[in-house]
Design a protein around this motif. Structure first.
Motif, short mmCIF file in Angstrom:
data_model
loop_
_atom_site.label_atom_id
_atom_site.label_comp_id
_atom_site.label_asym_id
_atom_site.label_seq_id
_atom_site.Cartn_x
_atom_site.Cartn_y
_atom_site.Cartn_z
N GLU A 1 1.20 -0.70 -0.36
CA GLU A 1 0.00 0.28 0.16
C GLU A 1 0.90 1.54 -0.20
O GLU A 1 0.72 2.71 -0.52
CB GLU A 1 -1.24 0.09 1.27
CG GLU A 1 -2.00 -1.19 0.96
CD GLU A 1 -2.78 -1.46 0.03
OE1 GLU A 1 -3.16 -0.29 -0.52
OE2 GLU A 1 -3.26 -2.53 -0.66
N LYS B 1 1.73 1.58 -3.59
CA LYS B 1 1.30 2.92 -4.48
C LYS B 1 0.76 3.90 -4.02
O LYS B 1 0.34 4.63 -5.20
CB LYS B 1 -0.46 1.17 -4.04
CG LYS B 1 -0.01 0.50 -4.83
CD LYS B 1 -1.43 -0.07 -4.52
CE LYS B 1 -1.76 -1.49 -4.79
NZ LYS B 1 -3.01 -2.21 -4.07
N GLN C 1 -5.27 6.78 -1.51
CA GLN C 1 -4.28 6.00 -1.04
C GLN C 1 -3.14 6.07 0.67
O GLN C 1 -3.23 4.94 1.11
CB GLN C 1 -3.52 5.51 -2.37
CG GLN C 1 -2.72 4.59 -1.75
CD GLN C 1 -2.79 3.36 -2.33
OE1 GLN C 1 -4.08 3.03 -3.02
NE2 GLN C 1 -2.42 2.73 -1.13
N ARG D 1 -5.65 4.38 2.66
CA ARG D 1 -5.15 2.47 2.76
C ARG D 1 -4.07 2.35 3.81
O ARG D 1 -3.85 1.51 3.79
CB ARG D 1 -5.65 2.13 1.45
CG ARG D 1 -6.40 2.21 0.70
CD ARG D 1 -7.03 1.41 -0.88
NE ARG D 1 -6.44 2.68 -1.77
CZ ARG D 1 -7.43 3.26 -1.87
NH1 ARG D 1 -8.41 4.09 -2.02
NH2 ARG D 1 -6.28 3.84 -3.57
N TRP D 2 -2.92 2.81 3.05
CA TRP D 2 -1.48 2.89 3.73
C TRP D 2 -2.11 2.60 5.51
O TRP D 2 -1.11 1.81 6.05
CB TRP D 2 -0.81 3.06 3.24
CG TRP D 2 0.54 3.06 3.29
CD1 TRP D 2 1.05 2.17 3.92
CD2 TRP D 2 1.42 4.12 4.28
NE1 TRP D 2 2.65 2.06 4.88
CE2 TRP D 2 2.64 3.78 4.51
CE3 TRP D 2 2.03 5.74 4.73
CZ2 TRP D 2 3.87 4.69 5.05
CZ3 TRP D 2 2.41 6.08 4.36
CH2 TRP D 2 4.28 5.29 5.08
#
Length: 80
Positions: free
Chosen positions: A18, A21, A33, A36-37
């Protein structure tokens, strides 16, 4: 350090993927993102803390062992 559970390794790998990305993203895509990380990183930290408490090991020691197991076995996913 005793052997690490596969789940810890899997969670750390997911967090690293993650993180990787994030490269090249901007604006809203970057923000999404990044969330999400952070969620993946929080899951890793919670699992590390739980494992440390269950085994009597220090969380820092467990965290370093997990990172070494994952990062030592593969190249940085952000670098291609």
């Amino acid at each position: 350090m005793a052997e690490l559970p596969d789940e810890l390794i899997k969670l750390e790998r997911t967090a690293e993927e993650e993180r990787a990305k994030l490269a090249g993203l901007t604006g809203g895509e970057y923000d999404a993102q990044l969330r999400r990380w952070r969620e993946a990183s929080d899951a890793v930290q919670a699992a590390i803390t739980a494992h440390a408490e269950a085994t009597g090991a220090g969380p820092h020691e467990v965290g370093q062992a997990v990172q070494k197991a994952v990062r030592g076995s593969q190249e940085d996913p952000a670098v291609e």
